[in-house]
Motif scaffolding. Structure first.
Motif, PDB file in Angstrom:
ATOM      1  N   ASP A   1       0.851  -1.209   0.000  1.00 14.12           N
ATOM      2  CA  ASP A   1       0.000   0.000   0.000  1.00 14.12           C
ATOM      3  C   ASP A   1       0.878   1.248   0.000  1.00 14.12           C
ATOM      4  OD1 ASP A   1      -2.227  -1.597   0.273  1.00 14.12           O
ATOM      5  OD2 ASP A   1      -2.596  -1.123   2.384  1.00 14.12           O
TER       6      ASP A   1
ATOM      7  N   LYS B   1       7.053  -9.460   0.114  1.00  9.73           N
ATOM      8  CA  LYS B   1       6.029 -10.263  -0.566  1.00  9.73           C
ATOM      9  C   LYS B   1       6.037  -9.890  -2.046  1.00  9.73           C
ATOM     10  CE  LYS B   1       2.400 -11.410   2.788  1.00  9.73           C
ATOM     11  NZ  LYS B   1       1.011 -11.136   3.202  1.00  9.73           N
TER      12      LYS B   1
ATOM     13  N   GLY C   1       0.927  -3.875   8.977  1.00  6.38           N
ATOM     14  CA  GLY C   1      -0.499  -3.655   9.164  1.00  6.38           C
ATOM     15  C   GLY C   1      -1.063  -4.751  10.044  1.00  6.38           C
TER      16      GLY C   1
HETATM   17  N1  LIG Z   1      -7.565  -6.509   4.147  1.00  2.82           N
HETATM   18  C1  LIG Z   1      -7.659  -5.986   2.984  1.00  2.82           C
HETATM   19  O1  LIG Z   1      -8.669  -6.161   2.388  1.00  2.82           O
HETATM   20  C2  LIG Z   1      -6.555  -5.195   2.417  1.00  2.82           C
HETATM   21  C3  LIG Z   1      -5.321  -5.156   3.025  1.00  2.82           C
HETATM   22  N2  LIG Z   1      -4.336  -4.374   2.571  1.00  2.82           N
HETATM   23  C4  LIG Z   1      -3.085  -4.181   3.323  1.00  2.82           C
HETATM   24  O2  LIG Z   1      -2.506  -5.380   3.692  1.00  2.82           O
HETATM   25  C5  LIG Z   1      -2.101  -5.316   5.049  1.00  2.82           C
HETATM   26  C6  LIG Z   1      -1.932  -6.670   5.575  1.00  2.82           C
HETATM   27  O3  LIG Z   1      -0.900  -7.225   4.813  1.00  2.82           O
HETATM   28  P1  LIG Z   1      -0.093  -8.511   5.225  1.00  2.82           P
HETATM   29  O4  LIG Z   1      -1.006  -9.585   5.615  1.00  2.82           O
HETATM   30  O5  LIG Z   1       0.822  -8.775   4.097  1.00  2.82           O
HETATM   31  O6  LIG Z   1       0.678  -8.107   6.503  1.00  2.82           O
HETATM   32  P2  LIG Z   1       1.551  -6.832   6.912  1.00  2.82           P
HETATM   33  O7  LIG Z   1       1.916  -5.993   5.765  1.00  2.82           O
HETATM   34  O8  LIG Z   1       0.839  -6.222   8.019  1.00  2.82           O
HETATM   35  O9  LIG Z   1       2.872  -7.457   7.485  1.00  2.82           O
HETATM   36  C7  LIG Z   1       3.141  -8.796   7.477  1.00  2.82           C
HETATM   37  C8  LIG Z   1       4.543  -8.992   7.026  1.00  2.82           C
HETATM   38  O10 LIG Z   1       5.437  -8.651   8.044  1.00  2.82           O
HETATM   39  C9  LIG Z   1       6.198  -9.771   8.452  1.00  2.82           C
HETATM   40  N3  LIG Z   1       6.289  -9.683   9.906  1.00  2.82           N
HETATM   41  C10 LIG Z   1       5.291  -9.928  10.788  1.00  2.82           C
HETATM   42  N4  LIG Z   1       5.710  -9.681  12.041  1.00  2.82           N
HETATM   43  C11 LIG Z   1       6.990  -9.250  11.943  1.00  2.82           C
HETATM   44  C12 LIG Z   1       7.954  -8.833  12.888  1.00  2.82           C
HETATM   45  N5  LIG Z   1       7.676  -8.792  14.182  1.00  2.82           N
HETATM   46  N6  LIG Z   1       9.160  -8.444  12.469  1.00  2.82           N
HETATM   47  C13 LIG Z   1       9.449  -8.467  11.149  1.00  2.82           C
HETATM   48  N7  LIG Z   1       8.576  -8.873  10.201  1.00  2.82           N
HETATM   49  C14 LIG Z   1       7.364  -9.249  10.581  1.00  2.82           C
HETATM   50  C15 LIG Z   1       5.471 -10.984   7.954  1.00  2.82           C
HETATM   51  O11 LIG Z   1       6.349 -12.023   7.697  1.00  2.82           O
HETATM   52  C16 LIG Z   1       4.819 -10.438   6.692  1.00  2.82           C
HETATM   53  O12 LIG Z   1       5.701 -10.478   5.603  1.00  2.82           O
HETATM   54  C17 LIG Z   1      -3.140  -4.456   5.689  1.00  2.82           C
HETATM   55  O13 LIG Z   1      -2.750  -3.932   6.894  1.00  2.82           O
HETATM   56  C18 LIG Z   1      -3.335  -3.416   4.613  1.00  2.82           C
HETATM   57  O14 LIG Z   1      -2.386  -2.370   4.743  1.00  2.82           O
HETATM   58  C19 LIG Z   1      -4.513  -3.539   1.388  1.00  2.82           C
HETATM   59  O15 LIG Z   1      -3.485  -3.786   0.499  1.00  2.82           O
HETATM   60  C20 LIG Z   1      -5.782  -3.737   0.643  1.00  2.82           C
HETATM   61  C21 LIG Z   1      -6.859  -4.441   1.217  1.00  2.82           C
END
Ligand SMILES: NC(=O)C1=CN([C@@H]2O[C@H](COP(=O)(O)OP(=O)(O)OC[C@H]3O[C@@H](n4cnc5c(N)ncnc54)[C@H](O)[C@@H]3O)[C@@H](O)[C@H]2O)[C@@H](O)CC1
Ligand SMILES: [K+]
Length: 550
Positions: free
Chosen positions: A92, A117, A153
């Motif tokens: 994002d 990712k 996130g």
């Molecule tokens: N839910 C929805 O419908 C949408 C979600 N979106 C975005 O996607 C986000 C969620 O994305 P993700 O599921 O990819 O997760 P995040 O982007 O929140 O982060 C997860 C990533 O961080 C790593 N990670 C987790 N804990 C960690 C730590 N303590 N230290 C280092 N790395 C760590 C994981 O291995 C993973 O690669 C939302 O918050 C939002 O911003 C948007 O793109 C669009 C729509």
């Protein structure tokens, strides 16, 4: 459908997202849509701020039109720093960086992760191809005007440690305003806990549906102000995961208004509009009785009776000419020693007891606990209840009890629970409601209200059968002595009216919390956060009602 009433855990958000993707929405398309909304909102916010930095940005865009094709990078112009994490939150952020770049903003990207990712990596590659600068040291962000936080996130589940934790601390120490995407990185999406360390945002754009953390007190200093970015999640997908009537809801203007005793029946009379008995006050805390009574007065309750120690009866009568003031036998120090022998508790639709009673009023509190009247219990009423044994006493009651503890009283009432649930206020309130059968209103910046569900609704996210309401808006102006007494009276008055009108009694707790907070917000706006003493608050209750119930 009001999207504002929903609140989800990370797991529920993931399930909803999975349904959307399974139905055919491409992941990349959704990210693009959401991030474009974020980029647009950031520009609006910058414009609204109207700062010199924004006008420089505007100059830049104008100049861009004039000087088409020329290199626009100019170190004198405000820079927006974009912090990029490994997951889709980082994706994002990269789309936002790209869009702001195309809008003429000077953007720098900080991404301290080597493994991203796939989709996030694609956006990073494209940003590089556009020559958006990537910096690898935080000090290179120090001239930024704004930082956009897309590190983590709702995918963050484990503690942030080592270099990432150090980077977040360093970023916070730059003292540059930060706007977080979805949630401040480092905050647990459900519990609001700080996982090691967390970004301290000035403003957070929560994506799609409100996450639980926004209703958890301990996260609020990190979240700053917040708003929801609605990206058109289909109602059917929300209902499929949260149920038609979600077990946990944010209180909204609509839901608060729905449980007001309005409109009144044209043929109603004082007894059909409810009769409340307030039991409050002592010689030492006479003001508590006045404040509760003024709170009840604002509820519009048909009849207001107040039982106080005999010696402060004249004071109450002079402040509340419409009230029926009952003088009670008192102890040497001026607390209620017992209720008058002649009192018939059966006359009242509801009782509100506690403010200013002192612990000496135990016999009176026991009498109301033993009665079959719906009851609001607060303050010393709760301290006495804790001494008597919270769970056995409340479980035995045959009428509704609403308890309104602040966190200190909650610990006294439910010591084991408070240890188990820690600072997860939502889990604590639900567990307490489940355990004692009362409706529990836990005070705080984000009031949480829970009661056992007698119907057949879904289990909530914590696995208990409770209905929970969370108050999303309040003001620290209310954090002062006496404002709780006002809430007790207001709630008691609404409860008595609900009983008389045969409307759902528990729901008035959410209405009272909302109303009380709205009055505080209105008073603080007019008089500053320092100008909302409890008496002043009572004077804003009707003004606030007029505003939100129109
Ligand atoms: N839910 C929805 O419908 C949408 C979600 N979106 C975005 O996607 C986000 C969620 O994305 P993700 O599921 O990819 O997760 P995040 O982007 O929140 O982060 C997860 C990533 O961080 C790593 N990670 C987790 N804990 C960690 C730590 N303590 N230290 C280092 N790395 C760590 C994981 O291995 C993973 O690669 C939302 O918050 C939002 O911003 C948007 O793109 C669009 C729509
Ligand atoms: K974030």
């Amino acid at each position: 459908m009001t999207i504002q009433k929903f609140v989800v855990t990370a797991d529920q958000m993931r399930q909803i997202e999975t349904r959307i993707f399974a139905a055919g929405m491409p992941v990349a398309a959704l990210m693009e849509k959401v991030a474009l909304l974020i980029a647009r909102r950031i520009q609006q916010l910058l414009k609204a701020e109207g700062s010199s930095a924004t006008s420089s940005v505007r100059d830049l865009t104008d100049r861009r039109k004039r000087e088409e094709g020329k290199n626009l990078v100019n170190s004198q112009l405000p820079v927006i720093g974009v912090l990029v994490g490994p997951g889709h939150n980082g994706g994002d952020a990269l789309v936002v960086a790209r869009e702001l770049h195309f809008q003429g903003f000077q953007v720098v990207i900080y991404c301290p992760f080597s493994k991203l990712k796939e989709l996030t990596q694609n956006h990073a590659d494209y940003a590089r191809s556009l020559k958006i600068p990537f910096v690898d040291k935080i000090e290179l962000l120090k001239n930024c005007y704004l930082l956009v936080d897309g590190l983590f996130g709702f995918g963050l589940e484990r503690e942030i440690t080592n270099a990432t934790a150090a980077a977040i601390d360093e970023i916070n120490n730059l003292n540059i305003p930060i706007l977080s995407i979805d949630i401040p990185s480092g905050i647990h999406t459900d519990t609001g806990e700080v996982l090691g360390t967390a970004i301290r945002a000035k403003h957070t754009l929560c994506l799609g549906l409100w996450k639980m953390a926004f209703l958890q007190d301990r996260a609020l200093e990190y979240i700053g102000s917040s708003e929801l970015i609605d990206f058109d999640i289909p109602a059917a997908d929300i209902a499929a995961i949260l149920g038609e009537t979600p077990a946990i809801q944010r209180i909204t203007k609509a839901s608060a208004t729905q449980h007001l005793p309005l409109p009144r029946s044209p043929i109603s009379h004082k007894y059909t509009n409810g009769h409340i008995l307030i039991i409050a006050g002592s010689r030492r805390y006479s003001g508590a009785a006045i404040l509760s009574a003024l709170g009840a007065r604002a509820s519009g309750v048909g009849m207001l009776s107040i039982a106080v120690p005999e010696s402060i009866k004249p004071m109450l009568s002079s402040q509340l000419p419409e009230a029926l003031v009952i003088g009670c036998p008192e102890t040497q120090s001026g607390a209620i020693s017992e209720l008058p022998v002649a009192i018939d508790l059966g006359l009242y639709d509801a009782i509100a007891a506690g403010p200013g009673l002192t612990l000496e009023a135990a016999i009176a509190v026991e009498s109301v606990l033993e009665s079959d009247r719906p009851l609001v219990l607060d303050a010393d009423g709760l301290n006495i209840l804790a001494q008597l044994g919270t769970v056995p006493i409340l479980s035995e009651r045959c009428a509704l009890t609403i308890i309104t503890p602040h966190p200190g009283e909650f610990k006294r009432l439910f010591p084991e629970l408070a240890d188990e649930t820690g600072d997860d206020r939502i889990a604590a309130t639900q567990a307490a409601a489940q355990l004692c059968g009362a409706a529990v209103l836990l005070k705080g910046a984000r009031v949480c209200i829970s009661w056992k569900d007698e119907g057949d609704s879904l289990r909530d996210s914590y696995g208990s059968r409770t209905i929970t309401y969370l108050n999303p808006e309040s003001t620290p102006a209310l954090a002062r002595g006496g404002s709780g007494d006002v809430l007790t009276g207001l709630l008691g008055g609404l409860l008595a009216t609900a009983i008389a009108r045969k409307s759902p009694p528990q729901s008035v707790a959410a209405t009272a919390a909302w109303w009380h907070a709205q009055a505080g917000i209105m008073a603080a706006k007019e008089r500053t956060e320092l100008g909302v003493d409890a008496f002043t608050l009572t004077q804003y209750l009707i003004a606030a009602l007029r505003e939100f119930a129109k």
